[in-house]
Scaffold this motif. Structure first.
Motif, PDB file in Angstrom:
ATOM      1  N   LEU A  47     -11.075   4.688 -18.479  1.00  0.00           N
ATOM      2  CA  LEU A  47      -9.763   4.061 -18.375  1.00  0.00           C
ATOM      3  C   LEU A  47      -9.767   2.829 -19.265  1.00  0.00           C
ATOM      4  N   ASP A  75      -3.174   2.102 -17.373  1.00  0.00           N
ATOM      5  CA  ASP A  75      -2.078   1.635 -16.519  1.00  0.00           C
ATOM      6  C   ASP A  75      -0.845   1.356 -17.360  1.00  0.00           C
ATOM      7  N   PHE A 124      -1.589   5.881 -14.963  1.00  0.00           N
ATOM      8  CA  PHE A 124      -1.716   5.757 -13.502  1.00  0.00           C
ATOM      9  C   PHE A 124      -0.372   5.278 -12.951  1.00  0.00           C
ATOM     10  N   ARG A 138       2.079  -6.371  -4.048  1.00  0.00           N
ATOM     11  CA  ARG A 138       2.400  -5.346  -5.033  1.00  0.00           C
ATOM     12  C   ARG A 138       3.784  -4.718  -4.819  1.00  0.00           C
ATOM     13  N   HIS A 178      -0.098   5.108  -4.527  1.00  0.00           N
ATOM     14  CA  HIS A 178      -1.472   5.274  -4.087  1.00  0.00           C
ATOM     15  C   HIS A 178      -1.399   6.049  -2.786  1.00  0.00           C
ATOM     16  N   TYR A 182       0.031   2.818   1.183  1.00  0.00           N
ATOM     17  CA  TYR A 182      -0.740   1.627   0.778  1.00  0.00           C
ATOM     18  C   TYR A 182       0.035   0.353   1.126  1.00  0.00           C
ATOM     19  N   MET A 221      -3.745   9.505  -7.028  1.00  0.00           N
ATOM     20  CA  MET A 221      -4.752   8.461  -6.860  1.00  0.00           C
ATOM     21  C   MET A 221      -4.760   8.039  -5.396  1.00  0.00           C
ATOM     22  N   MET A 289     -13.349   6.578  -9.855  1.00  0.00           N
ATOM     23  CA  MET A 289     -13.011   5.499 -10.774  1.00  0.00           C
ATOM     24  C   MET A 289     -14.010   4.361 -10.604  1.00  0.00           C
TER      25      MET A 289
HETATM   26  C1  GLC Z   1      -6.236  -0.965  -9.606  1.00  0.00           C
HETATM   27  C2  GLC Z   1      -4.978  -0.503  -8.907  1.00  0.00           C
HETATM   28  C3  GLC Z   1      -4.449   0.806  -9.430  1.00  0.00           C
HETATM   29  C4  GLC Z   1      -4.766   0.905 -10.913  1.00  0.00           C
HETATM   30  C5  GLC Z   1      -6.277   1.031 -11.031  1.00  0.00           C
HETATM   31  C6  GLC Z   1      -6.727   1.092 -12.494  1.00  0.00           C
HETATM   32  O1  GLC Z   1      -7.103  -1.559  -8.709  1.00  0.00           O
HETATM   33  O2  GLC Z   1      -5.003  -0.421  -7.480  1.00  0.00           O
HETATM   34  O3  GLC Z   1      -3.037   0.828  -9.181  1.00  0.00           O
HETATM   35  O4  GLC Z   1      -4.145   2.039 -11.477  1.00  0.00           O
HETATM   36  O5  GLC Z   1      -6.954  -0.015 -10.358  1.00  0.00           O
HETATM   37  O6  GLC Z   1      -6.465  -0.136 -13.106  1.00  0.00           O
END
Ligand code: GLC
Length: 720
Positions: A47, A75, A124, A138, A178, A182, A221, A289
């Motif tokens: 990522l 993101d 994401f 958030r 999420h 969440y 996710m 991740m």
């Molecule tokens: C973060 C967020 C998620 C994001 C991911 C990658 O902690 O919760 O929304 O896509 O990590 O950055």
């Protein structure tokens, strides 16, 4: 559906290569060697790599023994925000104010092109959690408080991201996140435990994710959160029983950032990485991740016979199938040309999106649009702030926070938009910041501008106000008061924002408030005392141009709130879909209603609803019609909203619930009949046995301008 190519590939993979394929490694340019080491081990994804770095990683992956292409994720939350030359659209919460699914799809499509042009395959996004506790950091990333609206907008932006065919060069994978609930954490505390039940999870929080699956979303996710003590990342009921067996989801699931390690360090569910890796894999997570300890731990668990290799095979199969659907085996590197990134067409779209997202909440004596103004003062800490207009998840804070990062042109702040509008109209223009929002406000060059003593700046602003006809006061919050790990216990305005407003108000001049904030705050002391109150949340790159155009009447605002504003923090929750049964129906120290309610918003004209008619056809479909008339003296866009109530139900159901909306344009004096048709399942509930059913009995249908009772006309109907 068996993909024989993938089965053959899977059969060739060693256990080590399979487990590596499940890893998503976080890329940072200063640790490229580490990244390339992970590529050699066969990592399946990275990522936050884009552009040349993305191409370099992909080329290295094609050199590995099996040459399995990487899937690269990022993101791109409201535009490809990590790339500082990308187009920045309004935040999700701001976009939700438009109630415009066509616009959401267009924004998704444009974002996909910019992300794909940077050789990234996956965003994401969208967030499908609901913003119901405004203390949560958030809320600005959500489409607001309502599941129906969030589901409609989420499905639209997913279609935009994924395009006609996932294997198209400019298609990217979307990600329903999420999963799940969440935003329902107790106390609005980010990633904290929720106390919801599985019934409520199915009833309130699952519908937007169902619509995402119907829209063909390719990834999910998991949420950091937990349901009654079970982290969603380790919940077989959430990830297998509901998501796979019931909803027939066929994409893959990625955990959130480092969630596997948090099982040890934060939630204290596991004593070691072995247990954490096994629980996570067995619960149905396909991709991990950034918890790279998973690699050795999972391999060890399989070798020790504690984790069945078939579980690993399932995860890898889901990942490889999606890589195949994305066409990565045939085209691992794309050549769309970087010209798409930040192109003129997308800038125009960002401006259009910003215009449609402005919500006019009060407009006493039709103060707006402004006419015959000789001098205009733009005052306030968010008047000239690209940071405040961008909200979260842009190059200011992602993938790493570069605190003193300057804003990258082009962008137009409110001050700049109004300055240009005044110049065009020969109106005398003045600007003064007046005060700060936090103790570390930064200007558009990234420098800290908050001073220990701002008296002089404060007085200058008041002096400017005294010498102007009209004051535009821009205030709200700043990114470091919101976002992940940034929940607030107090939603009152920070700094001297309220004090400055009172001083401006005391000048006796016309004051128009422009609220530029990631989410609603307690603004009653301002909204009750201004001539007009405009809500813009985080309007993005050209919010200044959009706001100036609306203020001077170039177009009429059409936005409607996707989320309610509380009078006080303690009044929360103020979502409109509240439950009957509260003794007294209100707190004794604040009025029953929120300051502003879901669905509210004014235009420059007025609308009247009449002649609602509801007809039940063969006990299966409910047809409703209503007349809407433009009773003002200019054209306007009205979002006709449809809610229902189940008058007697086997479990307590909300006093109303949104089940449909349509946007119509009416010229002055024009009247239209608007039609809606609903299947029986629109009136369903989730009963005590977690079954989704529509119970026979009497219902009320409401149609109107907002969720407020006095904005609605209604009629009852019966389902047998
Ligand atoms: C973060 C967020 C998620 C994001 C991911 C990658 O902690 O919760 O929304 O896509 O990590 O950055």
């Amino acid at each position: 559906m068996i993909n024989s190519k993938i089965e053959q590939l899977l059969a060739k993979m060693t256990l080590e290569e399979k487990v590596a394929q499940m890893l998503q490694v976080s890329f940072s340019p200063d640790k490229k060697e580490d990244a390339l080491e992970w590529v050699k081990k066969g990592a399946g994804s990275f990522l936050s790599a884009w552009g040349d770095n993305a191409v370099e990683l992909q080329k290295a992956a094609l050199e590995t023994r099996l040459g399995i292409p990487l899937i690269l994720g990022i993101d791109a939350i409201h535009g490809h925000g990590c790339n500082d030359h990308s187009t920045i659209f309004p935040s999700q919460l701001t976009m939700a104010c438009s109630w415009d699914t066509d616009m959401a799809e267009k924004v998704g499509r444009a974002t996909a092109k910019e992300v794909a042009a940077d050789n990234v395959h996956w965003t994401f996004s969208p967030v499908l959690c609901l913003g119901r506790d405004l203390r949560w950091g958030r809320v600005g990333e959500t489409f607001g408080e309502d599941a129906y609206l969030a589901g409609e907008l989420g499905a639209a932006i997913i279609k935009g991201y994924q395009g006609k065919n996932l294997s198209d060069d400019d298609a990217i994978l979307a990600c329903a996140k999420h999963y799940i609930a969440y935003g329902e954490a107790i106390g609005g505390r980010d990633a904290y435990d929720t106390s919801i039940t599985w019934r409520k999870l199915r009833d309130v929080f699952l519908p937007p994710f169902k619509k995402a699956i119907d829209a063909g979303v390719g990834s999910f996710m998991t949420s950091y959160g937990s349901i009654d003590g079970t982290p969603f990342t380790t919940s077989k009921k959430a990830l297998i029983e509901i998501l796979r067996d019931e909803l027939k989801y066929d994409g893959f699931v990625v955990t959130d950032w480092n969630t596997v390690n948090y099982l040890l360090w934060r939630q204290h569910l596991c004593a070691n990485h072995g247990d954490a890796s096994r629980l996570t894999a067995e619960a149905g997570n396909d991709m991990i991740m950034t918890s790279l300890e998973f690699y050795n731990a999972a391999i060890e668990e399989v070798k020790a016979g504690r984790l069945d290799e078939a579980v690993i095979d399932t995860a890898v199969r889901n990942i490889l199938n999606m890589k195949d659907r994305l066409g990565l085996f045939e085209k691992p590197i794309r050549h769309l040309g970087r010209g798409l990134i930040g192109c003129e067409e997308h800038h125009k779209l960002s401006l259009e999106s910003a215009k449609g997202s402005i919500v006019l909440l009060t407009n006493n004596n039709n103060t707006l649009p402004l006419r015959e103004v000789k001098s205009l003062a733009v005052i306030g800490p968010n008047a000239d702030s690209v940071r405040a207009q961008y909200g979260d998840w842009t190059y200011f804070s992602q993938p790493v926070l570069i605190a003193d990062r300057p804003g990258i042109r082009p962008y137009v702040t409110l001050k700049e938009g109004l300055e240009e509008a005044c110049q065009k109209r020969g109106i005398k223009f003045g600007y003064a910041r007046g005060c700060s929002v936090t103790d570390k406000d930064r200007d558009n060059e990234g420098q800290i501008i908050t001073k220990p003593d701002e008296t002089e700046e404060f007085n200058e602003a008041v002096k400017l106000a005294k010498s102007s006809d009209v004051i535009i006061y821009a205030f709200g919050d700043r990114k470091d008061q919101a976002g992940e790990n940034h929940d607030r216990a107090n939603l009152e305005l920070s700094g001297r924002q309220l004090e400055l407003f009172k001083a401006l108000k005391a000048t006796g001049k016309t004051v128009i408030a422009v609220f530029i904030s990631t989410k609603p705050l307690c603004v009653k002391k301002i909204s009750d005392n201004v001539d007009a109150f405009v809500c813009d949340f985080s309007g993005g790159q050209f919010a200044g141009t959009a706001l100036a155009g609306m203020i001077f009447g170039e177009f009429a605002p059409k936005g409607r709130l996707p989320i309610g504003f509380p009078i006080t923090t303690g009044q929360l929750p103020v979502y409109y879909a509240s439950f009957p049964g509260w003794h007294g129906d209100r707190h004794c120290d604040v009025p029953a209603e929120p300051l502003f309610a879901f669905g509210e918003g004014l235009g420059y004209t007025t609308f009247e609803y009449s002649d609602i008619n509801v007809e039940v056809k063969n006990n299966e479909t409910v047809k409703a019609t209503v007349k809407v008339k433009n009773t003002g003296d200019s054209e306007g866009i009205e979002t006709v909203q449809v809610y229902f109530r189940d008058l007697v139900s086997s479990i307590i159901t909300p006093v109303k619930r949104l089940i449909g909306f349509k946007q119509i344009t009416l010229s002055k004096g024009e009247e239209k009949t608007v039609e809606f048709e609903f299947g029986k399942d629109s009136f369903s509930l989730v009963n005590v046995n977690e079954e989704t059913v529509t119970e026979p009995g009497e219902f009320t249908l409401f149609i109107g301008h907002s969720s407020k009772n006095n904005d609605l006309v209604s009629a009852n109907f019966t389902l047998k």
